[in-house]
Design an enzyme around this catalytic site. Structure first.
Site, PDB file in Angstrom:
ATOM      1  N   ASP A   9      28.737  47.148  48.888  1.00  0.00           N
ATOM      2  CA  ASP A   9      28.960  46.891  47.475  1.00  0.00           C
ATOM      3  C   ASP A   9      29.446  45.442  47.372  1.00  0.00           C
ATOM      4  OD1 ASP A   9      29.569  47.395  44.668  1.00  0.00           O
ATOM      5  OD2 ASP A   9      31.664  47.474  45.302  1.00  0.00           O
ATOM      6  N   ASP A  11      31.315  43.675  44.112  1.00  0.00           N
ATOM      7  CA  ASP A  11      32.595  43.535  43.407  1.00  0.00           C
ATOM      8  C   ASP A  11      33.603  44.546  43.953  1.00  0.00           C
ATOM      9  OD1 ASP A  11      31.888  42.105  40.333  1.00  0.00           O
ATOM     10  OD2 ASP A  11      30.290  42.710  41.687  1.00  0.00           O
ATOM     11  N   ASP A 169      34.064  50.368  47.360  1.00  0.00           N
ATOM     12  CA  ASP A 169      35.464  50.551  46.954  1.00  0.00           C
ATOM     13  C   ASP A 169      35.654  51.539  45.816  1.00  0.00           C
ATOM     14  OD1 ASP A 169      34.258  48.500  45.169  1.00  0.00           O
ATOM     15  OD2 ASP A 169      36.251  48.496  44.282  1.00  0.00           O
TER      16      ASP A 169
END
Length: 217
Positions: A9, A11, A169
């Protein structure tokens, strides 16, 4: 299992983008006379694409399509001007990428950020590492947690999904990894808490980026 690739991922995993996303959206809200939000609240506004970010920040009474489209357009203009005011790789990410590249693993990025912004972020802030595939949100790629983009990357790299570690995240990332048949790894330095990551399928959690090397022994 000997993993051959890492799907990241962007961001909240490779780049700390929270301040620039939040500040850009708050400027839009201010310009329209709507309440602003503390930056920490944006940890829960981001993660499902720009349209959802804008929707979540607007007061519930003004989430009509006309207002949403206007604020979305304004946000894209703001973010285009300010996307790297404060955005930087997280501490430990450069060392992690160095180590993974040295080991010969293939690296890829899959983000719910618009595709052009995803490319720009990688090219401007992560250019010293080779990413074999980079995918952001496009009309032809459904947003996460749909696994379509992750599976497309696996095909591009000519690898089985089971040969990927997926590092993200948010719960959305963990759901994507599970649906794609990749090994879901939660990044605790990002936007969401460990409980969310575990609830949505994380098989292991990392406190620091370099800890990923322990999974490759």
């Amino acid at each position: 299992m000997q993993y051959k690739a890492i799907l990241f991922d962007l961001d909240g995993t490779l780049l700390d983008t929270l301040a620039d996303l939040g500040n850009s959206m708050n400027r839009v809200l201010r310009s329209q006379g709507f309440p602003e939000h503390p930056l920490d609240a944006y940890r829960y506004f981001v993660g499902n694409g720009i349209r959802m970010l804008v929707t979540r920040t607007l007061p519930e009474t003004v989430r009509d399509e006309k207002t949403l489209k206007r604020c979305l357009s304004l946000f894209l203009q703001e973010y285009d001007q300010h996307w790297k005011d404060e955005t930087r790789p997280y501490d430990g990410v450069p060392e992690m990428l160095d180590a993974l590249q040295t080991r010969g693993l293939k690296l890829a990025v899959f983000s719910n950020k618009p595709h052009d912004f995803t490319l720009l972020c990688v090219q401007e802030l992560l250019s010293q590492w080779r990413f074999h595939a980079i995918a952001g949100q496009r009309e032809t790629i459904p947003p996460k947690p749909d696994p379509g983009g992750a599976l497309e990357i696996a095909r591009t790299l000519n690898l089985s999904p089971s040969e990927f570690l997926y590092l993200g995240d948010t719960g959305t990332d963990m759901q994507t990894a599970v649906a794609a048949g990749m090994f879901p790894v939660g990044a605790l330095w990002g936007f969401r808490p460990r409980e969310e990551l575990v609830e949505h399928g994380a098989q292991t959690l990392l406190e620091h980026p370099i800890d990923i090397l322990e999974l490759l022994k």
